[in-house]
Design a protein around this motif. Structure first.
Motif, PDB file in Angstrom:
ATOM      1  N   UNK A  85       0.738  -1.376   0.004  1.00  0.00           N
ATOM      2  CA  UNK A  85      -0.172   0.143   0.031  1.00  0.00           C
ATOM      3  C   UNK A  85       0.834   1.271  -0.154  1.00  0.00           C
ATOM      4  N   UNK A  86       2.119   1.120   0.372  1.00  0.00           N
ATOM      5  CA  UNK A  86       2.768   2.410   0.483  1.00  0.00           C
ATOM      6  C   UNK A  86       2.902   3.003   1.781  1.00  0.00           C
ATOM      7  N   UNK A  87       2.620   2.568   2.926  1.00  0.00           N
ATOM      8  CA  UNK A  87       2.202   3.226   4.139  1.00  0.00           C
ATOM      9  C   UNK A  87       3.608   4.182   4.593  1.00  0.00           C
ATOM     10  N   UNK A  88       4.900   3.853   3.827  1.00  0.00           N
ATOM     11  CA  UNK A  88       5.964   4.825   4.407  1.00  0.00           C
ATOM     12  C   UNK A  88       5.968   6.241   3.746  1.00  0.00           C
ATOM     13  N   UNK A  89       5.372   6.089   2.568  1.00  0.00           N
ATOM     14  CA  UNK A  89       5.245   7.200   1.774  1.00  0.00           C
ATOM     15  C   UNK A  89       4.673   8.270   2.525  1.00  0.00           C
ATOM     16  N   UNK A  90       3.670   7.925   3.338  1.00  0.00           N
ATOM     17  CA  UNK A  90       3.027   9.005   4.328  1.00  0.00           C
ATOM     18  C   UNK A  90       3.990   9.605   5.327  1.00  0.00           C
ATOM     19  N   UNK A  91       5.046   8.972   5.787  1.00  0.00           N
ATOM     20  CA  UNK A  91       5.861   9.355   6.643  1.00  0.00           C
ATOM     21  C   UNK A  91       6.831  10.595   6.117  1.00  0.00           C
ATOM     22  N   UNK A  92       7.112  10.196   4.619  1.00  0.00           N
ATOM     23  CA  UNK A  92       7.846  11.327   3.805  1.00  0.00           C
ATOM     24  C   UNK A  92       7.032  12.557   3.648  1.00  0.00           C
ATOM     25  N   UNK A  93       5.766  12.287   3.462  1.00  0.00           N
ATOM     26  CA  UNK A  93       4.828  13.424   3.104  1.00  0.00           C
ATOM     27  C   UNK A  93       4.615  14.413   4.657  1.00  0.00           C
ATOM     28  N   UNK A  94       4.834  13.633   5.659  1.00  0.00           N
ATOM     29  CA  UNK A  94       4.710  14.430   6.844  1.00  0.00           C
ATOM     30  C   UNK A  94       5.754  15.547   7.149  1.00  0.00           C
ATOM     31  N   UNK A  95       7.219  14.758   6.914  1.00  0.00           N
ATOM     32  CA  UNK A  95       8.346  15.313   6.918  1.00  0.00           C
ATOM     33  C   UNK A  95       8.366  16.527   6.067  1.00  0.00           C
ATOM     34  N   UNK A  96       7.910  16.356   4.839  1.00  0.00           N
ATOM     35  CA  UNK A  96       7.878  17.170   3.653  1.00  0.00           C
ATOM     36  C   UNK A  96       6.992  18.691   4.181  1.00  0.00           C
ATOM     37  N   UNK A 111      15.588  20.346  10.830  1.00  0.00           N
ATOM     38  CA  UNK A 111      14.633  19.473  11.066  1.00  0.00           C
ATOM     39  C   UNK A 111      15.186  18.107  11.334  1.00  0.00           C
ATOM     40  N   UNK A 112      14.933  17.725  12.805  1.00  0.00           N
ATOM     41  CA  UNK A 112      15.824  16.476  13.300  1.00  0.00           C
ATOM     42  C   UNK A 112      14.831  15.543  13.328  1.00  0.00           C
ATOM     43  N   UNK A 113      15.474  14.383  12.453  1.00  0.00           N
ATOM     44  CA  UNK A 113      14.673  13.053  12.182  1.00  0.00           C
ATOM     45  C   UNK A 113      15.458  11.880  12.941  1.00  0.00           C
ATOM     46  N   UNK A 114      14.821  11.131  14.080  1.00  0.00           N
ATOM     47  CA  UNK A 114      15.709  10.274  14.747  1.00  0.00           C
ATOM     48  C   UNK A 114      14.852   8.724  13.940  1.00  0.00           C
ATOM     49  N   UNK A 115      15.907   8.141  13.472  1.00  0.00           N
ATOM     50  CA  UNK A 115      15.429   6.881  13.228  1.00  0.00           C
ATOM     51  C   UNK A 115      16.045   5.809  13.761  1.00  0.00           C
ATOM     52  N   UNK A 116      15.393   4.962  14.794  1.00  0.00           N
ATOM     53  CA  UNK A 116      15.942   4.215  15.850  1.00  0.00           C
ATOM     54  C   UNK A 116      15.230   2.925  16.158  1.00  0.00           C
ATOM     55  N   UNK A 117      15.869   1.835  16.512  1.00  0.00           N
ATOM     56  CA  UNK A 117      15.211   0.561  17.092  1.00  0.00           C
ATOM     57  C   UNK A 117      14.880   0.945  18.485  1.00  0.00           C
TER      58      UNK A 117
END
Length: 710
Positions: free
Chosen positions: A127-138, A185-191
């Motif tokens: 479905x492309x759920x991750x694209x929504x993350x990119x759109x929120x960042x944008x 803009x700070x984006x943390x990508x973490x486990x």
């Protein structure tokens, strides 16, 4: 005509252009009926795979149907045939600040997130759920975002995607040493484990939990990782930040009642899937023979799911005997490098020569990432995987073969099976995926995710409850926690500090340590790097009390054996020398490939992960007992950090997470900063590889592919 009749019509090899108008008419009837709309969408997708048979008029009809079912991204290749009304709808499905087009489900979620709502989305992989993350960042609405992913491989994949789109304006933080910048803009990508260790997330604006179903303790083989995820979610949600949880195939969620959110379970799909079921027995030759037969008939990219590394290796060995050596030069180059740096008799080497990749817990992380890139680029046709790949990493696979009906030693449940099935097909690449199930599939079942913090029972782990505040505990849980603390030999502070270990286990270790120290045995009191007796004594406690079952599964049954692995790996020859020593220790008749697989799992799962955690916990226990007995306290921190980084400079070891194998990272070490990871990465990006004579042609190409993604 019904759905199945139209589907069979579309699938005919001899389908003619003259038939397309009639097919589209039948599909329109399905699409425009609420009862059959979803089946109509599936038929539209299947028609897109035969679009080359459509004339100009039929293409306009198809475009109109694509718009009606909301698949707006699929209009892009036929945009010249789109009517003005459809073109307007297409443009209205573009997010702000991002070069993309949403389908209807994505647009619905986007506007809810944009309006400030919390959303929990359950939808298929395609479905492309991750694209929504990119759109929120944008949107640049949030200054501080956190994305929680289950694996380091997903950290790298997410980082690469976001770096490609937002490198110039975002500060991507993936490693514990990196810090926020006030000018970006700070984006943390973490486990989840890394979220728990950070102290700078109290002012997060927006956070994401990928694969949220792992909140449920029943959904993860590693209960401690599920506990850590719950605590990470709890930590982030306590900031009142907006959240977006995403995952597949969940019908209901419990335990999040204290939060306001929109739960959206959707069966929307952007690919069609055909499932072929063989119902073959587990034992005997029917299943492996069918696998070989399928492999010979499938020309497109194919994932083969196996229950574990042992099964994956056997499948690779069988396919190697029937599939010719690959003509792709990248396969030979990769195989030659693997043979030199791991071991020439490792099964993964021979598999690669035949265009077959392996992806399981014994494959080094950077090599896994390289194999996924080769698979997605079409350099290798088969990728044999376990759940390490199924859980989140994006692949472009036309076909999926479910070889085993198990995950490790347990039968696949319906949820996991559907997750595997969801890997077939790829939006915009493979419109119709094929799934071949060799054994009988599990029965259909409703999937409900329960968050244990919100659904506390007698079964809720005490190690989780100890981390919660008094006001967050139910009456039952409060009584359980008080009982544990009142009867504990150790302080509540130490019990909480070692939250990954059951309090009963901690207290058992503490009493052993007390007896040793009280009798004058100070072998466990050391700092920096231990002497051999000190290391063995610490390892004995870890093997006997803290991590025994996991270590025994990997052939480690004593502290002396664990110490041997640590000492051998710490020598100048590094990982390559360690694997050579492991192979030389093989007994008569023992497979060297199996020994190498096991050793690589020890390196990844024990030396760089579990051992430092256990040693840190042991340090806290001994420190409390030492203070009680008024003797010197230990400090294992230096050795913990060394083991975690495989006895390399920490900035160099960190490059493994970015896709550079540690053998290559060691060659780059003289040219890079060893104290600041951001400086190291900046220097790596600018490094002129042609000037580094120690690198082979393969190594230059691999590092070059990483340079463009950091």
């Amino acid at each position: 005509m019904n759905y199945h009749q139209v589907k069979e019509w579309l699938a005919r090899d001899e389908l003619q252009p003259s038939e397309m108008f009639s097919i589209l008419s039948e599909i329109a009837s399905q699409v425009n009926d609420k009862k059959t709309h979803n089946e109509g969408r599936d038929l539209v997708i299947r028609t897109l795979a035969r679009r080359h048979l459509c004339g100009e008029f039929e293409t306009k009809i198809l475009a109109s149907l694509v718009r009606t079912v909301g698949l707006y991204p699929y209009l892009s290749p036929m945009i010249d045939a789109v009517e003005d009304e459809d073109l307007l709808a297409y443009e209205l499905h573009r997010p702000d600040g991002l070069d993309a087009v949403f389908h209807s489900l994505q647009a619905r979620i986007y506007y809810q997130l944009k309006a400030g709502s919390n959303v929990v989305l359950s939808a298929s992989t395609s479905v492309g759920k991750s694209l929504l993350i990119d759109a929120i960042i944008a949107l640049e609405k949030f200054k501080k975002l956190t994305i929680v992913v289950p694996t380091l491989a997903l950290i790298d994949e997410t980082r690469r995607r976001l770096a490609h789109k937002f490198r110039d304006r975002c500060n991507l933080i993936t490693h514990p040493s990196q810090v926020a910048r006030s000018d970006r803009q700070n984006i943390y990508i973490l486990t989840q484990e890394r979220v728990r260790k950070r102290i700078d997330l109290s002012n997060v604006d927006f956070f994401v939990v990928d694969e949220f179903y792992k909140l449920d303790l029943r959904r993860d083989d590693d209960k401690q990782r599920a506990i850590d995820l719950n605590l990470a979610f709890h930590q982030l949600a306590a900031t009142d930040a907006q959240f977006y949880l995403l995952g597949p195939n969940v019908q209901a969620i419990k335990g999040l009642d204290k939060y306001e959110f929109h739960f959206i379970p959707s069966d929307y799909s952007t690919v069609a899937v055909d499932v072929v079921q063989f119902d073959l027995p587990r034992n005997g030759d029917d299943r492996p023979n069918k696998l070989v037969e399928l492999a010979a008939s499938l020309n497109d990219s194919t994932l083969i799911y196996c229950q574990g590394p042992g099964s994956a290796t056997k499948v690779a060995a069988r396919l190697v005997r029937t599939i010719a050596v690959s003509k792709d030069v990248s396969c030979a180059a990769t195989a030659n490098w693997m043979a030199e740096n791991y071991h020439p008799e490792w099964q993964a080497v021979e598999a690669m020569r035949h265009g077959i990749g392996l992806h399981h817990g014994g494959i080094p992380r950077a090599l896994q990432q390289h194999m996924v890139r080769m698979f997605n680029a079409g350099a290798i046709r088969f990728l044999i995987c376990t759940s390490t790949l199924i859980e989140g990493v994006n692949t472009a696979a036309k076909n999926v073969i479910v070889y085993d009906r198990r995950r490790n030693r347990s039968l696949l449940d319906f949820f996991t099976y559907k997750n595997i099935q969801g890997r077939a097909g790829r939006m915009g690449t493979y419109f119709v995926g094929q799934v071949y199930i060799l054994e009988k599939p599990p029965a259909d079942d409703e999937v409900i995710v329960e968050s244990p913090i919100g659904e506390q029972t007698e079964e809720t782990p005490i190690s989780l409850l100890l981390q919660l505040g008094d006001s967050e505990l139910s009456e039952l849980s409060r009584a359980r926690v008080n009982e544990v603390i009142e009867s504990s030999f150790l302080s509540a502070e130490t019990l909480r500090l070692n939250g990954s270990i059951d309090p009963d286990v901690q207290n058992k270790v503490a009493r052993k340590v007390y007896d040793l120290l009280a009798n004058g045995d100070t072998t466990l009191i050391w700092r920096g790097f231990p002497k051999q007796p000190q290391l063995i004594a610490s390892c004995e406690l870890i093997v006997d009390e803290l991590a025994g079952p996991r270590l025994r599964d990997l052939g480690i049954t004593s502290g002396r054996e664990l110490a041997w692995h640590l000492n051998t790996l710490s020598r100048a020859e590094g990982l390559t020398g360690y694997l050579r020593a492991v192979a030389e220790g093989a007994r008569a008749g023992q497979s060297i490939s199996d020994r190498v697989d096991q050793a690589l799992k020890i390196v990844r799962n024990v030396v760089s992960f579990q051992f430092p955690r256990d040693l840190t916990a042991l340090n806290a226990i001994i420190a409390e007992i030492a203070e009680r007995l008024e003797v010197a306290r230990p400090d294992y921190g230096v050795y913990c950090e060394a083991a975690e980084n495989l006895f390399l400079p920490w900035t160099i070891a960190a490059l493994d997470e970015y896709g550079i194998p540690i053998q290559i990272a060691a060659k780059l070490s003289p040219y890079l900063n060893r104290r600041d990871l951001d400086v190291t990465l900046s220097e790596l990006r600018r490094l002129d590889l042609s000037q580094i004579e120690a690198l082979s042609e393969f190594e230059r190409a691999l590092v070059s592919s990483v340079q463009v993604s950091i």
